[in-house]
Structure formats: structure tokens, C-alpha cells
Design a protein around this motif. Structure first.
Motif, PDB file in Angstrom:
ATOM      1  N   UNK A   1      14.297  -7.428 -11.529  1.00 52.75           N
ATOM      2  CA  UNK A   1      13.772  -8.290  -9.876  1.00 52.75           C
ATOM      3  C   UNK A   1      14.850  -7.512  -9.524  1.00 52.75           C
ATOM      4  N   UNK A   2      15.226  -6.186  -9.391  1.00 49.67           N
ATOM      5  CA  UNK A   2      15.193  -5.567  -8.603  1.00 49.67           C
ATOM      6  C   UNK A   2      14.776  -4.994  -8.253  1.00 49.67           C
ATOM      7  N   UNK A   3      14.032  -4.402  -8.499  1.00 45.13           N
ATOM      8  CA  UNK A   3      13.105  -2.883  -8.342  1.00 45.13           C
ATOM      9  C   UNK A   3      11.932  -4.060  -7.204  1.00 45.13           C
ATOM     10  N   UNK A   4      11.680  -5.298  -7.168  1.00 43.87           N
ATOM     11  CA  UNK A   4      11.256  -6.109  -6.571  1.00 43.87           C
ATOM     12  C   UNK A   4      11.824  -6.462  -4.771  1.00 43.87           C
ATOM     13  N   UNK A   5      13.472  -6.968  -5.832  1.00 42.23           N
ATOM     14  CA  UNK A   5      14.364  -6.639  -3.873  1.00 42.23           C
ATOM     15  C   UNK A   5      14.047  -5.539  -3.439  1.00 42.23           C
ATOM     16  N   UNK A   6      14.542  -4.491  -3.991  1.00 44.51           N
ATOM     17  CA  UNK A   6      13.762  -3.000  -3.345  1.00 44.51           C
ATOM     18  C   UNK A   6      12.922  -2.547  -2.240  1.00 44.51           C
ATOM     19  N   UNK A   7      11.201  -2.798  -3.008  1.00 43.24           N
ATOM     20  CA  UNK A   7      10.339  -2.463  -2.796  1.00 43.24           C
ATOM     21  C   UNK A   7       9.920  -3.967  -1.363  1.00 43.24           C
ATOM     22  N   UNK A   8      10.514  -4.665  -1.283  1.00 46.22           N
ATOM     23  CA  UNK A   8      11.262  -6.102  -0.110  1.00 46.22           C
ATOM     24  C   UNK A   8      11.784  -5.741   1.142  1.00 46.22           C
ATOM     25  N   UNK A   9      12.317  -5.001   0.730  1.00 40.13           N
ATOM     26  CA  UNK A   9      13.564  -4.510   1.837  1.00 40.13           C
ATOM     27  C   UNK A   9      13.012  -3.475   1.971  1.00 40.13           C
ATOM     28  N   UNK A  10      12.046  -2.302   1.508  1.00 33.75           N
ATOM     29  CA  UNK A  10      11.495  -1.155   1.736  1.00 33.75           C
ATOM     30  C   UNK A  10      10.356  -1.628   3.340  1.00 33.75           C
ATOM     31  N   UNK A  11       9.671  -2.159   2.036  1.00 29.73           N
ATOM     32  CA  UNK A  11       8.669  -2.601   2.976  1.00 29.73           C
ATOM     33  C   UNK A  11       9.036  -3.895   4.749  1.00 29.73           C
ATOM     34  N   UNK A  12      10.252  -4.446   4.450  1.00 28.89           N
ATOM     35  CA  UNK A  12      10.816  -4.554   4.866  1.00 28.89           C
ATOM     36  C   UNK A  12      11.429  -4.027   6.632  1.00 28.89           C
ATOM     37  N   UNK A  13      11.079  -2.883   6.535  1.00 26.27           N
ATOM     38  CA  UNK A  13      11.873  -1.570   7.399  1.00 26.27           C
ATOM     39  C   UNK A  13      10.775  -1.560   8.123  1.00 26.27           C
ATOM     40  N   UNK A  14       9.420  -1.476   7.033  1.00 25.15           N
ATOM     41  CA  UNK A  14       8.613  -1.228   8.651  1.00 25.15           C
ATOM     42  C   UNK A  14       8.374  -2.587   9.452  1.00 25.15           C
ATOM     43  N   UNK A  15       8.063  -4.140   9.076  1.00 34.53           N
ATOM     44  CA  UNK A  15       8.267  -4.415   9.901  1.00 34.53           C
ATOM     45  C   UNK A  15       9.489  -4.808  10.757  1.00 34.53           C
ATOM     46  N   UNK A  16      10.441  -4.361  10.489  1.00 36.86           N
ATOM     47  CA  UNK A  16      11.567  -4.472  11.879  1.00 36.86           C
ATOM     48  C   UNK A  16      11.890  -3.280  13.333  1.00 36.86           C
ATOM     49  N   UNK A  17      10.679  -2.151  12.319  1.00 39.43           N
ATOM     50  CA  UNK A  17      10.462  -0.732  13.719  1.00 39.43           C
ATOM     51  C   UNK A  17       9.347  -0.836  13.871  1.00 39.43           C
ATOM     52  N   UNK A  18       8.203  -1.514  13.818  1.00 41.52           N
ATOM     53  CA  UNK A  18       7.339  -0.897  13.696  1.00 41.52           C
ATOM     54  C   UNK A  18       6.883  -0.894  15.190  1.00 41.52           C
ATOM     55  N   UNK A  19       7.734  -1.951  15.948  1.00 37.93           N
ATOM     56  CA  UNK A  19       7.091  -2.515  17.359  1.00 37.93           C
ATOM     57  C   UNK A  19       7.701  -1.085  17.883  1.00 37.93           C
ATOM     58  N   UNK A  20       8.430  -0.283  17.909  1.00 38.07           N
ATOM     59  CA  UNK A  20       9.571   0.736  18.120  1.00 38.07           C
ATOM     60  C   UNK A  20       8.347   2.232  17.601  1.00 38.07           C
ATOM     61  N   UNK A  21       8.342   1.891  16.162  1.00 40.23           N
ATOM     62  CA  UNK A  21       7.429   3.695  16.160  1.00 40.23           C
ATOM     63  C   UNK A  21       5.692   3.126  16.935  1.00 40.23           C
ATOM     64  N   UNK A  22       5.216   2.201  16.878  1.00 45.77           N
ATOM     65  CA  UNK A  22       3.863   2.418  16.703  1.00 45.77           C
ATOM     66  C   UNK A  22       3.316   2.621  17.668  1.00 45.77           C
ATOM     67  N   UNK A  23       3.890   2.868  19.051  1.00 47.66           N
ATOM     68  CA  UNK A  23       3.856   3.367  20.490  1.00 47.66           C
ATOM     69  C   UNK A  23       3.915   4.578  20.586  1.00 47.66           C
ATOM     70  N   UNK A  24       4.952   5.120  19.688  1.00 52.77           N
ATOM     71  CA  UNK A  24       5.466   6.775  19.419  1.00 52.77           C
ATOM     72  C   UNK A  24       4.412   7.185  18.807  1.00 52.77           C
ATOM     73  N   UNK A  25       3.980   6.999  17.398  1.00 49.28           N
ATOM     74  CA  UNK A  25       2.657   7.173  16.632  1.00 49.28           C
ATOM     75  C   UNK A  25       1.150   7.234  17.652  1.00 49.28           C
ATOM     76  N   UNK A  26       0.906   6.303  17.734  1.00 51.06           N
ATOM     77  CA  UNK A  26      -0.662   6.205  18.487  1.00 51.06           C
ATOM     78  C   UNK A  26      -1.007   7.521  18.603  1.00 51.06           C
ATOM     79  N   UNK A  27       0.045   7.953  20.062  1.00 49.80           N
ATOM     80  CA  UNK A  27      -0.601   8.896  21.426  1.00 49.80           C
ATOM     81  C   UNK A  27      -0.276  10.366  20.569  1.00 49.80           C
TER      82      UNK A  27
END
Length: 231
Positions: A1-27
Motif C-alpha cells: 500500500x505504501x508503494x501505491x501511495x508513493x506512486x500516486x504522490x509521484x504522479x500527482x506532482x506532474x498534475x500540480x506542475x504541468x501547467x507551468x512546465x509544459x509552456x517552457x518544455x514545448x519550445x
């Protein structure tokens, strides 16, 4: 269960930061694509000329082409990039990072492309040249219309694989400050203190760029094998 929770937290970081990362990564992705295309075209031109040089009857041309190929394949691409970007400064030559990047990768890749072209040309039976000469074709005409079209069947699959290698090698250009994908990922990693997330994302984006070319290379390989079996 701890591993699943860690994975969920890992991918949640992308959801939180995608809006600020993508405009810089696309160019940066667009720069990576342009860098790959420019270095591929340069490597293609250099490789084709070197292959002709290695097949020439002129000993000086053969020696130059052979020496270039051995040097290009023996010197790391990163060393060539550093020479072009940093090493030319003392003699007053200043190259933009993008220009130094595609020239360096093109010069390095040209040595590998030369062997691909040479192998493809030699794979065409010499009887094809003799048949072309017997009907009055000049060497240039027979090469253009008889030899090269048949050689391309052999050349295309490894050429696609070399294109993929050049795409991945563009990440080296981050070390000379070319504004491509890896450099932007490193910048974001330092600002966000999330290096694992950014470098995993950069790897995934490189894969998404390279995967279609890998499928195309396999397609050409299958077509070539079918052609040989039919022959």
C-alpha cells in the motif's frame, strides 16, 4: 500500500506542475526537433560525399574520406561540440550554441552515414553498372537512375536508426547551452528541486519523439526482407 501511495504522490506532482512546465518544455522540444533535422541533413550530405570519396579511384580522395570517417567515429561527439563552441574562441570564431550543435553532430554523424551509403552502393551488383554502360549510360546517369535507387533499399533502415541516434545525441548540446529539451529540463529541475520528475519526463518526451521513427525503421526493414525473399 505504501508503494501505491508513493506512486500516486509521484504522479500527482506532474498534475500540480504541468501547467507551468509544459509552456517552457514545448519550445525546447521544437528546438530539439530543429536541431535533429539540421544535423541529420548535414550528416546526410557529408556522409554521401565521403562515401563517394571512399569509392573513388583517386587515392587522395580515398585517403581523405577514410581518414575523416575514422576520426569522426573515433572522437566523441561531445568533444567535437566543445571544440566548436569553446575551442574556436581563442581564434576569434564565435558560434551560436544551436549552430555549433548541429554542425558538431552533423560532422560526427557524417562518418557513420558514410559507411551506410558505401555499404548500400556496394550491395548493388556490379552487373547493374555494366548493363547501364552497355546501353550507353554515363557513369553519373547510371549512378543516379540505376545504382542509387536500388541502394536506397539497403540504406533506408540504418539511416532511420542513425536519425534516432542523432535525436538522442541532441541532449549533449545542453552542455554547450543550446536551448533544447534536456537543458530546459535541467533548468526546471534546479528551480523546482524535482530532478527525478523532470528527467523522467524528459526521457518520456525523447521516447515519444523517437518511437515513430523506430516504427518507420522496422517497417523499412520488413519491406527490405520481403524484397530479398521475393528476389
Amino acid at each position: 500500500m505504501a508503494m501505491i501511495s508513493d506512486l500516486a504522490s509521484f504522479f500527482a506532482t506532474y498534475e500540480e506542475n504541468w501547467a507551468s512546465w509544459w509552456p517552457q518544455l514545448l519550445p525546447a522540444i521544437w528546438v530539439t526537433i530543429k536541431l535533429t533535422a539540421a544535423s541529420f541533413l548535414l550528416a546526410l550530405a557529408i556522409g554521401f560525399l565521403l562515401a563517394l570519396g571512399k569509392l573513388s579511384r583517386n587515392r587522395l580522395l580515398r585517403a581523405f574520406a577514410t581518414g575523416y570517417v575514422e576520426l569522426a567515429r573515433g572522437i566523441p561527439a561531445l568533444a567535437i561540440l566543445f571544440i566548436l563552441y569553446f575551442g574556436l574562441l581563442p581564434v576569434g570564431i564565435v558560434l551560436d550554441a544551436f549552430v555549433a550543435g548541429f554542425i558538431g553532430l552533423g560532422m560526427s554523424g557524417g562518418g557513420y552515414f558514410a559507411e551506410v551509403f558505401r555499404a548500400g552502393i556496394l550491395a548493388v551488383h556490379k552487373g547493374q553498372r555494366e548493363a547501364a554502360a552497355s546501353v550507353g549510360m554515363t557513369p553519373f546517369t547510371s549512378f543516379r537512375w540505376i545504382i542509387l535507387p536500388q541502394a536506397m533499399r539497403v540504406i533506408l533502415p540504418p539511416m532511420m536508426n542513425l536519425f534516432i541516434s542523432l535525436l538522442k545525441d541532441t541532449s549533449l548540446c545542453s552542455l554547450i547551452t543550446a536551448p533544447e529539451l534536456m537543458l530546459r529540463a535541467k533548468d526546471l529541475a534546479m528551480m523546482s528541486f524535482l530532478p527525478m520528475h523532470l528527467f523522467v519526463l524528459a526521457g518520456a518526451l525523447y521516447f515519444l519523439l523517437a518511437w515513430p521513427m523506430s516504427l518507420l525503421a522496422r517497417h523499412f526493414e520488413r519491406r527490405m526482407r520481403r524484397g530479398y525473399r521475393a528476389g
